[in-house]
Design an enzyme around this catalytic site. Sequence first.
Site, PDB file in Angstrom:
ATOM      1  N   GLU A 171      -8.726   1.845  -4.190  1.00  0.00           N
ATOM      2  CA  GLU A 171      -9.789   1.529  -3.221  1.00  0.00           C
ATOM      3  C   GLU A 171     -10.494   2.803  -2.757  1.00  0.00           C
ATOM      4  O   GLU A 171      -9.836   3.771  -2.316  1.00  0.00           O
ATOM      5  CB  GLU A 171      -9.181   0.790  -2.007  1.00  0.00           C
ATOM      6  CG  GLU A 171     -10.231   0.452  -0.949  1.00  0.00           C
ATOM      7  CD  GLU A 171      -9.788  -0.585   0.065  1.00  0.00           C
ATOM      8  OE1 GLU A 171      -8.706  -1.177  -0.093  1.00  0.00           O
ATOM      9  OE2 GLU A 171     -10.548  -0.817   1.031  1.00  0.00           O
TER      10      GLU A 171
ATOM     11  N   GLU B  20       0.830  -1.207   0.000  1.00  0.00           N
ATOM     12  CA  GLU B  20       0.000   0.000   0.000  1.00  0.00           C
ATOM     13  C   GLU B  20       0.866   1.258   0.000  1.00  0.00           C
ATOM     14  O   GLU B  20       1.896   1.304   0.661  1.00  0.00           O
ATOM     15  CB  GLU B  20      -0.909   0.009   1.241  1.00  0.00           C
ATOM     16  CG  GLU B  20      -1.874  -1.160   1.279  1.00  0.00           C
ATOM     17  CD  GLU B  20      -2.800  -1.129   2.499  1.00  0.00           C
ATOM     18  OE1 GLU B  20      -2.742  -0.163   3.296  1.00  0.00           O
ATOM     19  OE2 GLU B  20      -3.583  -2.085   2.650  1.00  0.00           O
TER      20      GLU B  20
HETATM   21  O1  KIV Z   1      -6.458  -7.084   1.796  1.00  0.00           O
HETATM   22  C1  KIV Z   1      -7.335  -7.008   0.914  1.00  0.00           C
HETATM   23  O2  KIV Z   1      -8.256  -7.820   0.840  1.00  0.00           O
HETATM   24  C2  KIV Z   1      -7.226  -5.926  -0.046  1.00  0.00           C
HETATM   25  C3  KIV Z   1      -8.396  -5.682  -0.929  1.00  0.00           C
HETATM   26  C4  KIV Z   1      -9.439  -4.935  -0.186  1.00  0.00           C
HETATM   27  C5  KIV Z   1      -7.998  -5.002  -2.192  1.00  0.00           C
HETATM   28  O3  KIV Z   1      -6.253  -5.244  -0.068  1.00  0.00           O
END
Ligand code: KIV
Length: 309
Positions: A194, A127
Amino acid sequence: MAATTSRTRRVTAPDIAIQKGPIREGSAKPLVMVTAYDAPSARIVDSAGVDMILVGDTLAMVVLGYDDTLQVTTDDMAHHVAAVARTSPRALVVGDLPWLSYHVSTTETVHNAAALVRAGAGAVKLEGGRKRVDAVKAILDAEIPVMGHLGLTPQSVHALGGFRVQGKDLEAARAIVDDAITLAEAGCFAIVLECVPDAVARLVTDTVPVPTIGIGGGRHCDGQVLVFHDLLGIEDRLQPKFVRRYAEVGADATAAVERFAADVRSGRFPSSEETYHAADLLPDELKIDGTVAHVVDADDSETSEPAPA
Ligand code: KIV
């Protein structure tokens, strides 16, 4: 253009990287990614023909019962990546790097990414934007494909002040576009977007040369991802507006367990058909014992009468 070239060959990150082109241009089928965390869920999503299985750090929330994703470690993630990979899915397995696994040093970052690859991932996800470029480059230097993740980045829940839509003003929207360009230039093969307004997701999608995978980003992305437990109606503590539920597995499962409990309590389970009748196997001396004699003599015809009180 099909999302993958063959039903039998395992999907790779380079296969995904070239699936660029939103559906409105008719140039590609949108990519499909669904999360899975164990062998049964991996078999289900792979049989359904998804392009990518994300072993997401949502593991913490939808499987392990935490309130956010910050509680899982690289070891936890590797354990679940391995369970998914053991099913030998056709889909690309993307392992999510958990919080603090790529924030401290590039050496640690590469080791943690390698742990997920050794567990069976074909790529990792992390991220963040510009701040994460060194991490992305270090992982790519170790020959591990990296997926980016922008917009609402749940590992920043405290810094963001909650799970909120991101990129709502011009400056924030520009920052997301700039971050996406930076991640694509650094070498990410795809980027998750997201919880951003659809106009922002569309701008990013039109700007970067790699596929965007939306979750709460509207329909202009190159693909979509949902969490397994959300789309099946298993998780209902949080119900974000972007989730479409395709089943009510949670409610169905509760009803099934209720029926099982009622059958046990009323003596309707197990039936004779669900019982091993060992008469032929038991030694003669046991057959004269009162308790065992009852089993041996059981009448196969009764299946649903309540047990005597
Ligand atoms: O951890 C997860 O499931 C994610 C999704 C929400 C994209 O990062």
